[in-house]
Enzyme design. Structure first.
Site, short mmCIF file in Angstrom:
data_model
loop_
_atom_site.label_atom_id
_atom_site.label_comp_id
_atom_site.label_asym_id
_atom_site.label_seq_id
_atom_site.Cartn_x
_atom_site.Cartn_y
_atom_site.Cartn_z
N LYS A 44 -11.91 -7.43 -1.22
CA LYS A 44 -11.80 -8.88 -1.01
C LYS A 44 -12.32 -9.20 0.37
CE LYS A 44 -9.99 -12.49 -3.27
NZ LYS A 44 -9.77 -12.68 -4.72
P1 NAD Z 1 -10.74 -23.48 -5.59
O1 NAD Z 1 -11.10 -23.55 -4.17
O2 NAD Z 1 -11.76 -23.81 -6.62
O3 NAD Z 1 -9.47 -24.43 -5.86
C1 NAD Z 1 -8.27 -24.31 -5.15
C2 NAD Z 1 -7.36 -25.45 -5.59
O4 NAD Z 1 -6.07 -25.25 -5.00
C3 NAD Z 1 -7.83 -26.82 -5.13
O5 NAD Z 1 -7.57 -27.78 -6.14
C4 NAD Z 1 -6.94 -27.11 -3.93
O6 NAD Z 1 -6.76 -28.48 -3.68
C5 NAD Z 1 -5.66 -26.46 -4.37
N1 NAD Z 1 -4.75 -26.16 -3.27
C6 NAD Z 1 -5.04 -25.60 -2.07
N2 NAD Z 1 -3.95 -25.54 -1.31
C7 NAD Z 1 -2.95 -26.05 -2.04
C8 NAD Z 1 -1.56 -26.26 -1.81
N3 NAD Z 1 -1.00 -25.91 -0.64
N4 NAD Z 1 -0.81 -26.83 -2.78
C9 NAD Z 1 -1.39 -27.19 -3.95
N5 NAD Z 1 -2.68 -27.00 -4.24
C10 NAD Z 1 -3.44 -26.45 -3.30
O7 NAD Z 1 -10.13 -22.00 -5.82
P2 NAD Z 1 -10.05 -21.19 -7.18
O8 NAD Z 1 -11.26 -20.35 -7.28
O9 NAD Z 1 -9.66 -22.08 -8.30
O10 NAD Z 1 -8.85 -20.20 -6.84
C11 NAD Z 1 -7.50 -20.57 -7.05
C12 NAD Z 1 -6.65 -19.30 -7.16
O11 NAD Z 1 -7.15 -18.49 -8.23
C13 NAD Z 1 -6.66 -18.39 -5.93
O12 NAD Z 1 -5.42 -17.75 -5.84
C14 NAD Z 1 -7.72 -17.37 -6.28
O13 NAD Z 1 -7.56 -16.15 -5.56
C15 NAD Z 1 -7.45 -17.19 -7.75
N6 NAD Z 1 -8.55 -16.63 -8.52
C16 NAD Z 1 -9.79 -17.20 -8.53
C17 NAD Z 1 -10.80 -16.65 -9.30
C18 NAD Z 1 -12.16 -17.26 -9.42
O14 NAD Z 1 -12.96 -16.78 -10.21
N7 NAD Z 1 -12.48 -18.33 -8.71
C19 NAD Z 1 -10.55 -15.48 -10.03
C20 NAD Z 1 -9.27 -14.93 -10.02
C21 NAD Z 1 -8.28 -15.52 -9.27
#
Ligand code: NAD
Length: 428
Positions: free
Chosen positions: A117
């Site tokens: 990561k």
């Molecule tokens: P992203 O940046 O697209 O979206 C993040 C979202 O979380 C946004 O809507 C933001 O407003 C919200 N957010 C941020 N801080 C917040 C808070 N304090 N309270 C409420 N909402 C909040 O990110 P993503 O890619 O959707 O990732 C989200 C989660 O999923 C993370 O934990 C990431 O590690 C995990 N994840 C992502 C992927 C991927 O392919 N993108 C894969 C596996 C896991």
């Protein structure tokens, strides 16, 4: 809070945060590892950590410096694989934890990768597009010495997307002297990205959520869903649940919480967020003033899809959902795990629930190597099969050992990693 765990000297025990959560999860699985427990210390030590200074020239001519990280937690089963996060709270301990969860996840769904990561401690919303590009390119150059299509393959995470991946791929390729599309996944389709990758994590969350609902005797049609985080993962999962006839009754993002008991119009909400940057002020919903009351909303499936440690001992007891489906990495603390379990809530852990992203990243990497691209239907059906099989295997193991789905998923993941560790042997 001080940690009950031994931590390396490069971390200060107070505030090891997500890394402490991960260590406790490993402690919980260790009794189930049999003779492989001899190797368990491997899981508690990242193999390689690179900390870099990322200086950029701001648009106003000043120079700004950002902390950047790339952690390769384990490479016993293959090259490192895991996203890159741009967020103001990124820390070494957080990136260590996220890299370790990638190790478990990749092994749990049996894709041939280790875990890695990366991240930069920055609020990207404070940068112009040109500054964001310069920062991404400088970071990529700095970590260039440890990444590569056969070494470690970054992908998108919080606040990173296809455009960031395109800049990373281009920067790495410029340094190599030839186009290396396999160095990152989650690229635009026009640059060797895969059809279906954008939606893959949310799709995986949805597929596994449907499997969990069957186990609970819950109909998806009409089920009430609450989603925290409306980005790539939460947004896509919400859309797919709504398409399947569920009612998304609440969405929370970094700025606001919107609720509608008859179900939010998800395409309209997505269009609104694309324009306004947040769900705040969405006209076709009620706004919830107290963010903390999100957790006590009446719903059937709760999807945390934002950041780590959101469900903790303070709010776990208020949760009324029947299923907690972890779209985010590490959203639930071990104490909260126990509270949810005691309440009879079914928790589907991150390392299975959100593994759809890395699964299609694996497809993308394979397609890049063979320069032969698959159809979206092919990708989605392979993804669905892998997710269902992984869920079924973890479910069966949880029943057999009488453990939670998280412990079962960790048993599967740790066993695969440590078997590889043992077979390879220690060098020299
Ligand atoms: P992203 O940046 O697209 O979206 C993040 C979202 O979380 C946004 O809507 C933001 O407003 C919200 N957010 C941020 N801080 C917040 C808070 N304090 N309270 C409420 N909402 C909040 O990110 P993503 O890619 O959707 O990732 C989200 C989660 O999923 C993370 O934990 C990431 O590690 C995990 N994840 C992502 C992927 C991927 O392919 N993108 C894969 C596996 C896991």
């Amino acid at each position: 809070m001080s940690s009950p765990h031994e931590v390396p000297s490069y971390l200060t025990p107070p505030g090891i945060g997500a890394w402490g959560v991960y260590l406790e999860q490993i402690d919980r699985v260790t009794p189930y590892l049999g003779t492989l427990a001899r190797w368990v210390e491997t899981m508690k030590r990242p193999k390689r950590i690179l900390i870099v200074d990322v200086p950029i020239e701001r648009d106003d001519g000043t120079v700004a410096h950002f902390e950047g990280y790339r952690v390769q937690h384990n490479t016993s089963r293959g090259p490192g694989k895991g996203g890159v996060r741009f967020h103001q709270d990124v820390s070494l301990a957080e990136v260590m934890a996220l890299s370790a969860w990638m190790t478990i996840k990749n092994a749990a769904v049996n894709v041939p990768y280790g875990g890695a990561k990366g991240g930069i401690r920055v609020n990207p919303k404070t940068l112009s597009k040109a500054e964001l590009e310069r920062m991404t390119r400088r970071y990529t150059s700095e970590i260039n010495i440890i990444i590569g299509p056969n070494k470690d393959i970054p992908a998108p995470d919080v606040n990173t997307n296809e455009q960031i991946m395109a800049w990373m791929m281009d920067t790495y390729s410029m340094n190599q002297g030839s186009t290396a599309s396999g160095v990152v996944t989650g690229k635009p389709v026009s640059l060797g990205g895969s059809l279906g990758r954008h939606d893959a994590t949310g799709r995986g969350v949805f597929v596994v959520g449907c499997e969990a609902a069957v186990k609970r005797g819950l109909e998806i049609k009409g089920a009430r869903i609450a989603v925290q985080g409306f980005g790539n993962v939460g947004g896509v999962a919400a859309r797919l649940f709504a398409d399947a006839g569920a009612k998304v009754v609440a969405v929370q993002d970094h700025a606001a919480t919107v609720v509608r008991s008859s179900g939010l119009n998800i395409p309209a909400l997505q269009a609104y967020v694309a324009q306004n940057g947040s769900v705040a002020g969405f006209p076709e919903a009620e706004q919830l003033d107290n963010a903390a009351s999100f957790w006590s909303l009446d719903c059937d499936i709760l999807v945390p899809a934002a950041l780590e440690q959101q469900i903790d001992r303070d709010n776990a007891a208020q949760i009324r959902a029947s299923i907690v489906l972890e779209g985010a990495n590490g959203p639930t603390t071990p104490e909260a795990d126990d509270i949810l379990h005691d309440k009879g809530i079914l928790l589907v852990p991150d390392v299975i629930a959100n593994a759809g992203g890395v699964t299609v990243s694996y497809f993308e990497w394979v397609q890049d190597f063979s320069s032969f691209f698959w159809t979206e239907d092919e990708i989605n059906s392979r993804l669905t099969r892998i997710m269902r099989e992984a869920f079924a295997a973890v479910w069966a193991l949880a029943e057999e050992k009488k453990v939670t789905l998280r412990t079962a998923a960790f048993i599967v993941g740790c066993t695969r990693v440590l078997q590889a560790r043992e077979m390879r042997g220690l060098y020299p």
